[in-house]
Motif scaffolding. Structure first.
Motif, PDB file in Angstrom:
ATOM      1  N   ALA A   8       0.626  -1.332   0.006  1.00  0.00           N
ATOM      2  CA  ALA A   8      -0.095   0.098   0.071  1.00  0.00           C
ATOM      3  C   ALA A   8       0.711   1.098  -0.029  1.00  0.00           C
ATOM      4  O   ALA A   8       0.588   2.248   0.748  1.00  0.00           O
ATOM      5  N   LEU A   9       2.026   1.228  -0.821  1.00  0.00           N
ATOM      6  CA  LEU A   9       2.686   2.533  -0.810  1.00  0.00           C
ATOM      7  C   LEU A   9       1.934   3.573  -1.634  1.00  0.00           C
ATOM      8  O   LEU A   9       1.219   3.080  -2.694  1.00  0.00           O
ATOM      9  N   PRO A  10       1.881   4.506  -1.305  1.00  0.00           N
ATOM     10  CA  PRO A  10       1.413   5.911  -2.062  1.00  0.00           C
ATOM     11  C   PRO A  10       1.763   5.819  -3.315  1.00  0.00           C
ATOM     12  O   PRO A  10       3.065   5.908  -3.559  1.00  0.00           O
ATOM     13  N   MET A  11       0.897   6.081  -4.624  1.00  0.00           N
ATOM     14  CA  MET A  11       1.531   6.138  -5.826  1.00  0.00           C
ATOM     15  C   MET A  11       1.478   7.450  -6.363  1.00  0.00           C
ATOM     16  O   MET A  11       0.390   8.284  -5.841  1.00  0.00           O
ATOM     17  N   LEU A  12       2.300   8.127  -7.225  1.00  0.00           N
ATOM     18  CA  LEU A  12       2.242   9.626  -7.803  1.00  0.00           C
ATOM     19  C   LEU A  12       1.200   9.404  -8.841  1.00  0.00           C
ATOM     20  O   LEU A  12       1.515   8.597  -9.769  1.00  0.00           O
ATOM     21  N   HIS A  13       0.674  10.513  -9.242  1.00  0.00           N
ATOM     22  CA  HIS A  13       0.036  10.715 -10.329  1.00  0.00           C
ATOM     23  C   HIS A  13       0.360  12.131 -11.169  1.00  0.00           C
ATOM     24  O   HIS A  13       0.753  13.121 -10.270  1.00  0.00           O
ATOM     25  N   ALA A  14       0.201  12.039 -12.204  1.00  0.00           N
ATOM     26  CA  ALA A  14       0.446  13.225 -13.087  1.00  0.00           C
ATOM     27  C   ALA A  14      -0.313  14.285 -12.723  1.00  0.00           C
ATOM     28  O   ALA A  14      -1.688  14.198 -12.437  1.00  0.00           O
ATOM     29  N   GLY A  15       0.217  15.509 -12.449  1.00  0.00           N
ATOM     30  CA  GLY A  15      -0.464  16.738 -12.120  1.00  0.00           C
ATOM     31  C   GLY A  15      -1.143  16.830 -10.572  1.00  0.00           C
ATOM     32  O   GLY A  15      -1.540  17.584 -10.189  1.00  0.00           O
ATOM     33  N   GLN A  16      -0.526  15.823  -9.864  1.00  0.00           N
ATOM     34  CA  GLN A  16      -0.723  15.733  -8.352  1.00  0.00           C
ATOM     35  C   GLN A  16      -0.158  16.833  -7.664  1.00  0.00           C
ATOM     36  O   GLN A  16       1.214  17.167  -8.014  1.00  0.00           O
ATOM     37  N   ALA A  17      -0.688  17.333  -6.765  1.00  0.00           N
ATOM     38  CA  ALA A  17      -0.236  18.616  -6.043  1.00  0.00           C
ATOM     39  C   ALA A  17       0.441  17.801  -4.769  1.00  0.00           C
ATOM     40  O   ALA A  17       0.172  16.608  -4.413  1.00  0.00           O
ATOM     41  N   GLN A  18       1.447  18.358  -4.310  1.00  0.00           N
ATOM     42  CA  GLN A  18       2.279  18.105  -3.072  1.00  0.00           C
ATOM     43  C   GLN A  18       2.721  16.722  -3.248  1.00  0.00           C
ATOM     44  O   GLN A  18       2.629  15.765  -2.410  1.00  0.00           O
TER      45      GLN A  18
END
Length: 166
Positions: A8-18
């Motif tokens: 359950a590692l948090p994934m990064l997404h395009a355009g994601q803030a912070q």
């Protein structure tokens, strides 16, 4: 997908803030799991004054801040408690016992090694349990001392599980 499948590692997404918040959270969880070690196992109550980086395996009846996290790894971080749910086969060093604990069949098993065989220097020294060997009972010449020694060897082999009970 918002989190990785296994931990359950948090994934990064395009355009994601912070993005740094999500990235740092993932690094914190990886830091907990990489060559994982805990202070103790099956502890239900969080310690009063944990130090950053210390971790425990939560017991079956967790209390207070650990409530709702049975069998999980609880690690104290600069941001407070972080919990990681175990996956089958996960292995953790437990300082209090000086042994490894492995998560198997839904529970932590401390100091249990599961193997088909043990080899030393490429030579099998322990393998599957052999059939029972009966104790000596008859013969034309009875040597009480030899019979006693043979029985002691058989008892030791049974006690260690190397041969079935006879």
């Amino acid at each position: 997908m918002n989190h990785s499948t296994r931990f359950a590692l948090p994934m990064l997404h395009a355009g994601q803030a912070q993005k740094e918040v999500f990235h740092n959270e993932a690094l914190t969880i990886i830091d907990i799991l990489l060559h994982a070690g805990v202070i103790d196992i099956a502890v239900d109550a969080p310690p009063a004054e944990p130090q950053v980086g210390e971790a425990w395996i939560v017991g079956a009846a967790p209390l207070d801040a650990w409530s709702g996290h049975p069998s999980e790894i609880a690690a104290w971080t600069e941001g407070g408690w972080r919990f990681v749910a175990p996956t089958p086969g996960m292995t953790v060093w437990v300082d209090s016992g000086g042994l490894y604990a492995r998560f198997r069949d839904g529970e932590w098993r401390l100091g249990t090694l599961v193997a088909e065989r043990v080899e030393v220097g490429g030579i099998q020294v322990v393998g599957p349990q052999a059939a029972a060997i009966p104790a000596p009972e008859a013969g034309t010449t009875i040597d009480a001392e030899a019979r006693s020694a043979i029985n002691a060897v058989l008892d030791a082999l049974r006690a260690h599980g190397l041969i079935a009970g006879g």
